[in-house]
Design an enzyme around this catalytic site. Structure first.
Site, PDB file in Angstrom:
ATOM      1  N   GLU A   1      36.275  43.551  42.306  1.00  0.00           N
ATOM      2  CA  GLU A   1      36.615  43.689  40.894  1.00  0.00           C
ATOM      3  C   GLU A   1      36.169  45.044  40.340  1.00  0.00           C
ATOM      4  O   GLU A   1      36.914  45.695  39.594  1.00  0.00           O
ATOM      5  CB  GLU A   1      35.973  42.557  40.077  1.00  0.00           C
ATOM      6  CG  GLU A   1      36.460  41.185  40.461  1.00  0.00           C
ATOM      7  CD  GLU A   1      35.652  40.505  41.577  1.00  0.00           C
ATOM      8  OE1 GLU A   1      35.765  39.284  41.725  1.00  0.00           O
ATOM      9  OE2 GLU A   1      34.903  41.207  42.299  1.00  0.00           O
TER      10      GLU A   1
ATOM     11  N   CYS B   1      31.478  37.311  40.106  1.00  0.00           N
ATOM     12  CA  CYS B   1      30.038  37.160  39.884  1.00  0.00           C
ATOM     13  C   CYS B   1      29.698  37.672  38.485  1.00  0.00           C
ATOM     14  O   CYS B   1      30.561  38.185  37.759  1.00  0.00           O
ATOM     15  CB  CYS B   1      29.266  37.941  40.945  1.00  0.00           C
ATOM     16  SG  CYS B   1      29.374  39.741  40.742  1.00  0.00           S
TER      17      CYS B   1
ATOM     18  N   CYS C   1      30.546  41.453  37.929  1.00  0.00           N
ATOM     19  CA  CYS C   1      31.983  41.720  37.811  1.00  0.00           C
ATOM     20  C   CYS C   1      32.555  41.159  36.519  1.00  0.00           C
ATOM     21  O   CYS C   1      33.442  41.761  35.910  1.00  0.00           O
ATOM     22  CB  CYS C   1      32.710  41.159  39.019  1.00  0.00           C
ATOM     23  SG  CYS C   1      32.243  42.010  40.548  1.00  0.00           S
TER      24      CYS C   1
END
Length: 169
Positions: free
Chosen positions: A63, A91, A94
């Site tokens: 990302e 996560c 990101c």
């Protein structure tokens, strides 16, 4: 913020492309099988995989790599109107980068409950919590797009993962 499980034909199309990128990365040394696209108005602005090991950069998640490529391409830090497609629930890092980049929508394939815990922070920090706490009422999340196909790219929750392959444990 709104949450949806309804995927459009375009969502399926772009997630299939993200799966293709993740599958290719799985065969590349130093890359992890996470695929990400950033799309705006039907155009792919950036496509990336996780390159942390290859680049010796713990921030080189798919990302982040895609956000960097899209913002560089457009010469802006704001990706308003763009959709981020990720084969795995982003996560915390990101997700926050998506918020700061002003991405308008996140489309997720596999959720954290479908994969081994090593893919996420040791505490349960959910993407939706970050979005809620950032007060982004203009950011939508669609989850579960081709989730079984995406989950097949990763270790499952009960798999015995070799120690040298464990990331966050």
């Amino acid at each position: 913020m709104s949450i949806s499980r309804g995927a459009t034909a375009a969502d399926t199309h772009f997630m299939r492309e993200a799966i293709r990128i993740a599958s290719r990365a799985k065969r590349s040394p130093g890359c992890a099988p996470i695929g990400c696209l950033i799309v705006r108005e039907g155009e792919i602005l950036a496509a990336a995989s996780n390159e942390t090991l290859r680049d010796c950069d713990p921030t080189a998640h798919a990302e982040i790599v895609a956000i960097r490529a899209a913002t560089t391409r457009l010469q802006t830090t704001a990706l308003r109107g763009a959709t981020l497609y990720s084969t795995l629930q982003p996560c915390g890092m990101c997700t926050m980068a998506s918020i700061w980049a002003r991405i308008g929508r996140i489309v997720v394939g596999a959720g954290r409950h479908q994969v081994h815990r090593m893919y996420f922070e040791s505490r349960h920090l959910d993407t939706l919590d970050f979005i809620h706490d950032a007060f982004r009422d203009d950011l939508t999340v669609t989850s579960g797009v081709l989730s079984d196909e995406c989950a097949a790219l990763y270790y499952r929750p009960d798999d015995k993962v070799p120690l040298e392959e464990q990331a966050n444990i």
